[in-house]
Design an enzyme around this catalytic site. Structure first.
Site, PDB file in Angstrom:
ATOM      1  N   THR A   1      12.238   5.492  -4.146  1.00 50.75           N
ATOM      2  CA  THR A   1      13.680   5.540  -3.891  1.00 50.75           C
ATOM      3  C   THR A   1      14.335   4.241  -4.343  1.00 50.75           C
ATOM      4  O   THR A   1      15.383   4.247  -5.000  1.00 50.75           O
ATOM      5  CB  THR A   1      13.942   5.786  -2.395  1.00 50.75           C
ATOM      6  OG1 THR A   1      13.255   6.966  -1.999  1.00 50.75           O
ATOM      7  CG2 THR A   1      15.419   5.956  -2.123  1.00 50.75           C
TER       8      THR A   1
ATOM      9  N   VAL B   1       5.968   3.388  -1.809  1.00 53.37           N
ATOM     10  CA  VAL B   1       5.574   2.672  -3.019  1.00 53.37           C
ATOM     11  C   VAL B   1       6.789   2.259  -3.848  1.00 53.37           C
ATOM     12  O   VAL B   1       6.632   1.673  -4.921  1.00 53.37           O
ATOM     13  CB  VAL B   1       4.613   3.490  -3.914  1.00 53.37           C
ATOM     14  CG1 VAL B   1       3.268   3.656  -3.237  1.00 53.37           C
ATOM     15  CG2 VAL B   1       5.205   4.830  -4.267  1.00 53.37           C
TER      16      VAL B   1
ATOM     17  N   SER C   1     -12.373  18.999  -5.148  1.00 53.01           N
ATOM     18  CA  SER C   1     -12.920  17.700  -5.514  1.00 53.01           C
ATOM     19  C   SER C   1     -13.932  17.162  -4.514  1.00 53.01           C
ATOM     20  O   SER C   1     -14.532  16.119  -4.730  1.00 53.01           O
ATOM     21  CB  SER C   1     -11.808  16.682  -5.746  1.00 53.01           C
ATOM     22  OG  SER C   1     -11.273  16.254  -4.527  1.00 53.01           O
TER      23      SER C   1
ATOM     24  N   GLY D   1       4.670   9.851  -6.059  1.00 49.16           N
ATOM     25  CA  GLY D   1       3.643   9.000  -5.475  1.00 49.16           C
ATOM     26  C   GLY D   1       3.728   8.976  -3.963  1.00 49.16           C
ATOM     27  O   GLY D   1       4.649   9.548  -3.380  1.00 49.16           O
ATOM     28  N   PRO D   2       2.766   8.316  -3.329  1.00 50.80           N
ATOM     29  CA  PRO D   2       2.712   8.280  -1.872  1.00 50.80           C
ATOM     30  C   PRO D   2       3.905   7.537  -1.250  1.00 50.80           C
ATOM     31  O   PRO D   2       4.660   6.896  -1.967  1.00 50.80           O
ATOM     32  CB  PRO D   2       1.401   7.550  -1.585  1.00 50.80           C
ATOM     33  CG  PRO D   2       0.942   6.954  -2.856  1.00 50.80           C
ATOM     34  CD  PRO D   2       1.634   7.645  -3.970  1.00 50.80           C
TER      35      PRO D   2
ATOM     36  N   LYS E   1      -7.636   7.509  -5.549  1.00 44.90           N
ATOM     37  CA  LYS E   1      -8.912   7.565  -4.835  1.00 44.90           C
ATOM     38  C   LYS E   1      -9.646   6.228  -4.924  1.00 44.90           C
ATOM     39  O   LYS E   1     -10.240   5.774  -3.944  1.00 44.90           O
ATOM     40  CB  LYS E   1      -9.767   8.691  -5.391  1.00 44.90           C
ATOM     41  CG  LYS E   1      -9.234  10.071  -4.990  1.00 44.90           C
ATOM     42  CD  LYS E   1      -9.981  11.177  -5.691  1.00 44.90           C
ATOM     43  CE  LYS E   1      -9.495  12.550  -5.202  1.00 44.90           C
ATOM     44  NZ  LYS E   1     -10.091  13.637  -5.987  1.00 44.90           N
TER      45      LYS E   1
HETATM   46  P1  ATP Z   1       8.922   7.706   0.476  1.00 51.44           P
HETATM   47  O1  ATP Z   1       8.071   8.628  -0.336  1.00 51.44           O
HETATM   48  O2  ATP Z   1       8.387   7.586   1.857  1.00 51.44           O
HETATM   49  O3  ATP Z   1      10.375   8.001   0.406  1.00 51.44           O
HETATM   50  P2  ATP Z   1       9.386   5.521  -1.379  1.00 51.44           P
HETATM   51  O4  ATP Z   1       8.372   5.458  -2.461  1.00 51.44           O
HETATM   52  O5  ATP Z   1      10.703   6.098  -1.685  1.00 51.44           O
HETATM   53  O6  ATP Z   1       8.705   6.220  -0.139  1.00 51.44           O
HETATM   54  P3  ATP Z   1      10.792   3.090  -0.843  1.00 51.44           P
HETATM   55  O7  ATP Z   1      11.627   3.448   0.319  1.00 51.44           O
HETATM   56  O8  ATP Z   1      11.435   3.062  -2.171  1.00 51.44           O
HETATM   57  O9  ATP Z   1       9.534   4.035  -0.864  1.00 51.44           O
HETATM   58  O10 ATP Z   1      10.042   1.704  -0.628  1.00 51.44           O
HETATM   59  C1  ATP Z   1       9.771   1.174   0.659  1.00 51.44           C
HETATM   60  C2  ATP Z   1      10.125  -0.278   0.689  1.00 51.44           C
HETATM   61  O11 ATP Z   1       9.185  -1.050  -0.043  1.00 51.44           O
HETATM   62  C3  ATP Z   1      11.477  -0.561   0.064  1.00 51.44           C
HETATM   63  O12 ATP Z   1      12.120  -1.512   0.860  1.00 51.44           O
HETATM   64  C4  ATP Z   1      11.124  -1.120  -1.295  1.00 51.44           C
HETATM   65  O13 ATP Z   1      12.114  -1.979  -1.775  1.00 51.44           O
HETATM   66  C5  ATP Z   1       9.816  -1.844  -1.023  1.00 51.44           C
HETATM   67  N1  ATP Z   1       8.966  -1.883  -2.216  1.00 51.44           N
HETATM   68  C6  ATP Z   1       8.111  -0.921  -2.638  1.00 51.44           C
HETATM   69  N2  ATP Z   1       7.489  -1.273  -3.769  1.00 51.44           N
HETATM   70  C7  ATP Z   1       7.953  -2.498  -4.098  1.00 51.44           C
HETATM   71  C8  ATP Z   1       7.705  -3.404  -5.179  1.00 51.44           C
HETATM   72  N3  ATP Z   1       6.828  -3.118  -6.153  1.00 51.44           N
HETATM   73  N4  ATP Z   1       8.375  -4.569  -5.186  1.00 51.44           N
HETATM   74  C9  ATP Z   1       9.255  -4.863  -4.209  1.00 51.44           C
HETATM   75  N5  ATP Z   1       9.535  -4.073  -3.167  1.00 51.44           N
HETATM   76  C10 ATP Z   1       8.904  -2.889  -3.102  1.00 51.44           C
HETATM   77 MG    MG Z   2      11.853   7.524  -0.670  1.00 51.40          MG
END
Ligand code: ATP
Ligand code: MG
Length: 541
Positions: A124, A121, A449, A117-118, A492
């Site tokens: 990690t 979100v 698309s 995903g983007p 989208k």
């Molecule tokens: P990237 O692709 O850039 O690595 P990612 O998806 O790994 O992004 P994370 O680093 O896991 O993103 O998330 C960014 C921050 O947002 C983290 O601090 C995470 O805890 C918080 N976060 C994201 N989604 C949620 C959620 N649904 N509830 C609580 N905190 C969230």
């Molecule tokens: Mg990440």
């Protein structure tokens, strides 16, 4: 044993037989080399590495599914589908362990969950929660930008400055042979002349092979069959096919404004308060303030910029507190944000003046695309050259990929052959040069698309009628005008909603994808699922 008494250390260590044998052979060699020779140094470094690995260390798995769900819920708001998928995965492992089939990820079955995903979100941080929920150690292996096989599998010991690879280092860092290892950003692994890291990753993830993983530096076999591998990725297109085959995808598509408010209030703010040295309750942001941060100070599918923005507000407040110009506790409203952050940087795309301005001339239509950063709106502009200018033919700009270029050709051919029924003066297409541009000009774009958007932009140009500013669309188009299905519907639609669009046109065959779209978004968008591009033109023009 003294640090340099390697024989005693090897004998005292809890090592598998084969490893002990190899280590003692190295000790023999060490005793034969002179104190000063560089080889002695290399052997000692190797022995230290072997002795530091947790050969027989294992943590006890927690198989309490209800408790696992509670851990996932405590760390992350929303994401119900994703959490459910993770729980299913844990439940299957539990069943297999209880019926003595051995762990999933052991020899028999190797489903590697990949969170896709983007940015921002929570991919990690979810990985970390999975480890917590299972009671396992967690290690993150950052794969972004790795182009060298030796990064994964280590350098041979004959190589000066040789090191074990990332996998061995991860096991050492975890301190157990059964950690959760998160292969972060697996889509950003590349290949070049130094060998292909993908091949090494395939071996790591293959349950048939990974119980005898061989690192070039270590040379002795390492059993990875008890490791739980998870992967994360932004874009699936750049993951090599064989790797993708090994993974089971779980997609995270981004959050609605409402979900962002919940995440910010319940998770981001408490964490950032602590980081800023403030107590919980010292600073409260109203829900409207969170909404405004999500809508006007950031534009993203995830919550990373929102998190940064909240941190910035708190820093400013901490400074004012230190200067004595405000006192705590303090409530920050949507209007107050401007004193800390200045004027908002984003206005909803559809609100005046941007969208109306952009689509105020015939020839501009609003499309929807998925980029590495999530869904986004994209404008397609078409213009006809002045007949006097002598320009002819088709000109395309905006770094369009081959497939997107073909979409323009298809749109033109469709309009040429159906112009009469559509009452469009298609003669212009023959006599005057056409230029199609897709801003932002420097960002490469591709995919089929945008087909219906291209067709709409060109039809608008020919008819002289402007496209409705609050209509966004996505769909591939065939030569006969059929609208074919596309990917990324949820991302989208989230983007269209974020941009304040009112109507969205999607291919009929994508209608089932609407089940994944949050009700909050669907209730505020008028979605039309169409089968023919003629319907698109009726809705948009
Ligand atoms: P990237 O692709 O850039 O690595 P990612 O998806 O790994 O992004 P994370 O680093 O896991 O993103 O998330 C960014 C921050 O947002 C983290 O601090 C995470 O805890 C918080 N976060 C994201 N989604 C949620 C959620 N649904 N509830 C609580 N905190 C969230
Ligand atoms: Mg990440």
């Amino acid at each position: 044993a003294a640090d340099d008494d390697y024989r005693a250390r090897v004998e005292a260590a809890d090592l598998p037989d084969a490893v002990r044998k190899a280590a003692l052979a190295e000790v023999d060699k060490l005793e034969r080399t002179s104190e000063q020779s560089p080889e002695g140094g290399w052997i000692r470094t190797w022995l230290d590495t072997v002795l530091e690995l947790p050969w027989n260390e294992r943590t006890e798995d927690v198989y309490d599914i209800a408790a696992a769900r509670a851990v996932l819920d405590a760390d992350h708001a929303g994401l119900d589908d994703v959490k459910e998928r993770i729980i299913e995965y844990l439940a299957v492992r539990k069943r297999r362990a209880e019926s003595g089939l051995g762990p999933v990820g052991g020899r028999r079955s190797g489903a590697v969950l990949a969170l896709a995903g983007p940015p921002g979100v929570g991919k990690t941080s979810l990985g970390e929660s999975v480890a917590k929920a299972m009671g396992r150690k967690f290690v993150r292996v950052a794969l972004g930008g790795i182009r060298d096989e030796a990064e994964i599998r280590g350098h041979r010991r004959t190589y000066v400055g040789a090191l074990p690879g990332r996998i061995v280092r991860a096991i050492k860092e975890a301190g157990s042979m059964n950690p959760v290892v998160l292969l972060d950003e697996i889509d950003k692994v590349g290949a070049d002349y130094r060998g292909d890291p993908t091949a090494a990753l395939l071996e790591v993830l293959d349950p048939e092979q990974n119980h005898t993983f061989r690192d070039h530096y270590l040379e002795v076999e390492l059993d990875l069959s008890d490791v739980v591998f998870l992967a994360t990725a932004n874009a699936l297109e750049t993951i090599p096919g064989p790797l993708l085959d090994r993974m089971e995808l779980v997609t995270l598509d981004g959050y609605t404004e409402h979900e962002k408010v919940t995440i910010a209030r319940d998770h981001l703010l408490p964490r950032e308060l602590e980081r800023a040295g403030l107590a919980s309750g010292d600073v409260v942001l109203t829900d409207d303030a969170f909404s405004r941060i999500a809508a006007e100070y950031t534009r993203e599918a995830g919550v990373r910029d929102a998190n940064r923005t909240i941190a910035k507000v708190l820093r400013k407040i901490a400074t004012k507190v230190a200067l004595g110009s405000v006192s705590l506790p303090l409530t920050v409203s949507a209007e107050d944000l401007e004193t800390y952050l200045g004027r908002p940087r984003h206005v909803p795309e559809s609100s005046l003046p941007t969208a109306t301005q952009r689509t105020s001339l015939p020839g501009v239509a609003t499309g929807l695309a998925v980029t590495g950063a999530g869904g986004d709106v994209l404008y397609i502009e078409a213009s006809l050259a002045d007949p006097e200018s002598g320009a002819s033919g088709l000109q395309l700009t905006g770094q369009l990929g081959d497939v997107m270029k073909e979409s323009v050709q298809i749109a033109l051919s469709y309009l040429r052959s159906h112009g009469a029924e559509l009452e469009l003066p298609v003669g212009d297409l023959r006599e005057r040069g056409i230029h199609v541009h897709v801003p932002a000009g420097a960002v490469p774009k591709d995919g089929p698309s945008a087909g219906i958007t291209m067709t709409t932009a060109l039809a608008s140009l020919l008819s002289g009628r402007v496209v409705r500013a609050d209509v966004a669309m996505t769909g591939e188009v065939s030569l006969t005008g059929r609208v074919l299905p596309i990917g990324g519907v949820k991302q989208k639609l989230l983007a269209a909603h974020r941009a304040g669009m009112k109507t969205v046109i999607i291919p009929q065959r994508n209608e089932p994808d609407l089940d994944d779209v949050p009700a909050e978004v669907l209730s505020q968008l008028e979605v039309h699922a169409v089968a023919n591009v003629r319907e698109v033109l009726e809705l948009a023009l």
